[in-house]
Design an enzyme around this catalytic site. Structure first.
Site, short mmCIF file in Angstrom:
data_model
loop_
_atom_site.label_atom_id
_atom_site.label_comp_id
_atom_site.label_asym_id
_atom_site.label_seq_id
_atom_site.Cartn_x
_atom_site.Cartn_y
_atom_site.Cartn_z
N HIS A 100 -7.04 23.27 -25.18
CA HIS A 100 -6.43 22.06 -24.21
C HIS A 100 -6.21 23.31 -22.74
O HIS A 100 -5.83 24.35 -22.50
CB HIS A 100 -5.66 21.44 -24.07
CG HIS A 100 -4.14 21.34 -24.05
ND1 HIS A 100 -3.67 21.60 -24.96
CD2 HIS A 100 -3.13 21.40 -23.36
CE1 HIS A 100 -2.58 21.70 -24.79
NE2 HIS A 100 -2.04 21.44 -23.49
N ASP A 102 -4.40 22.60 -18.70
CA ASP A 102 -3.94 21.13 -18.48
C ASP A 102 -4.14 20.75 -17.89
O ASP A 102 -4.80 21.04 -16.22
CB ASP A 102 -1.74 21.45 -18.11
CG ASP A 102 -1.58 22.26 -19.07
OD1 ASP A 102 -1.40 22.33 -20.23
OD2 ASP A 102 -0.67 23.22 -18.76
N HIS A 253 -4.54 26.99 -23.94
CA HIS A 253 -3.58 26.72 -24.26
C HIS A 253 -3.67 25.72 -25.89
O HIS A 253 -4.09 24.87 -25.71
CB HIS A 253 -2.17 27.29 -24.14
CG HIS A 253 -2.01 26.09 -23.34
ND1 HIS A 253 -2.28 25.61 -21.76
CD2 HIS A 253 -1.21 25.27 -23.20
CE1 HIS A 253 -2.09 24.90 -21.51
NE2 HIS A 253 -1.15 23.88 -22.39
N ARG A 268 9.12 22.62 -18.11
CA ARG A 268 7.95 23.11 -17.60
C ARG A 268 7.58 22.33 -15.88
O ARG A 268 7.34 21.35 -15.83
CB ARG A 268 6.38 22.59 -18.56
CG ARG A 268 5.53 23.18 -18.30
CD ARG A 268 4.15 21.94 -19.09
NE ARG A 268 2.97 21.63 -18.11
CZ ARG A 268 2.45 20.86 -18.74
NH1 ARG A 268 2.16 21.24 -19.93
NH2 ARG A 268 1.79 19.54 -17.69
C1 SIN Z 1 1.83 22.57 -23.22
O1 SIN Z 1 1.97 22.92 -22.32
O2 SIN Z 1 0.97 21.72 -23.57
C2 SIN Z 1 2.72 22.40 -24.41
C3 SIN Z 1 3.36 24.46 -24.43
C4 SIN Z 1 4.34 24.73 -25.38
O3 SIN Z 1 4.58 24.00 -25.77
O4 SIN Z 1 4.14 26.22 -26.31
#
Ligand code: SIN
Length: 277
Positions: A100, A102, A253, A268
């Site tokens: 996906h 974000d 990612h 994050r």
């Molecule tokens: C995400 O922001 O999609 C999670 C990424 C992660 O936990 O490595």
């Protein structure tokens, strides 16, 4: 680039580790330029052995743009710009364990996300990234041409179904608002590099604009599989204090849920992007 900074690619199509930058300190202009150039060149950049307070992480993110305050998940108390990305030892599911980008359901999807890992398993819990310029470039001219005039519909309408087994719960207020919906081009031109990338994402892309979901599915399934071909990817092994900064405009990612009985936890932040064109 300042001499103390090194940029070392970790795979053929994306990902580079940067050494010689302390993200807890304000970046001088030369360092900022070097970091930004590595971000644009490698799509995802990694830093090791960082020690960041929420305010320092927020200050770093703000160098790249305005930060989004999430109304999808409960943010960190007193620092609403920070999302707690976590899996407790008793959880079975995580956020982000499918390819996906974000927030592509927003009119202005995320420019970039900056994840700082504070606690992680000794093994497992890696994150993978896939270069969507490479995915676009590897399509046939006929497919590129057809996709260039297509748009896709996005939604976060399935958000409420995502709590089961997860430590990271959906924001209680999310149930009381309409879903976010957006329409974006399937081939996106990056505002800073001018390069074209493929822009469809399994969790949020509902259908092509002007088509039904059933009609859209076969081509979308082909594009999802193509977008994550192994040669377009890199895989990052986290350690306590690692930071990853990925460009959601041209990379997808995938967080691996391949560990259990141990905690993984990080902060994050999300830099708001432009309207895709
Ligand atoms: C995400 O922001 O999609 C999670 C990424 C992660 O936990 O490595």
């Amino acid at each position: 680039m300042p001499e103390r900074i090194t940029v070392k690619p970790i795979a053929g199509f994306c990902g580079a580790e940067i050494d010689g930058v302390d993200l807890s300190q304000p970046l001088d202009d030369e360092t900022f330029e070097a970091v930004q150039q590595a971000f644009l060149d490698h799509l995802v950049i990694f830093f090791r052995d960082q020690n960041l307070t929420p305010d320092q992480q927020i200050a770093f993110g703000r160098r790249f743009g305005e930060l989004r305050i999430s109304d999808q998940y409960q943010p960190l108390d007193a620092h609403p710009e920070i999302l707690e990305i976590g899996k407790e030892p008793d959880a079975t599911d995580i956020v982000g364990n499918l390819w996906h980008c974000d927030e592509s359901f927003l009119e202005r999807p995320a420019l970039g996300s900056i994840l700082y890992i504070i606690e992680c398993p000794e093994f497992g819990g890696d994150t993978m990234f896939a270069n969507q310029y490479a995915a676009y470039n590897a399509l046939s001219p006929g497919m590129q041409d057809m996709l260039s005039s297509m748009r896709a519909v996005y939604s976060d309408g399935t958000l409420q179904q995502r709590n089961k087994g997860r430590s990271m719960k959906v924001h209680p207020d999310a149930a009381n608002r309409p879903s976010y919906d957006a329409v974006h081009p399937v081939v996106r031109i990056h505002a800073q590099t001018g390069r074209k990338s493929l822009f469809v994402h399994r969790p949020y892309t509902v259908r092509f604009d002007g088509m039904t979901a059933d009609e859209s599915r076969p081509l979308l399934e082909f594009l999802y599989a193509h977008a994550s071909r192994p040669e377009f990817t890199c895989r990052f092994r986290w350690e306590k204090g690692s930071v990853a900064f990925w460009d959601n405009r041209c990379a997808q990612h995938y967080a691996l849920n391949d560990y259990s009985g141990v905690r993984r936890y990080g902060h994050r932040i999300t830099v708001i992007g432009d309207v895709p064109h």
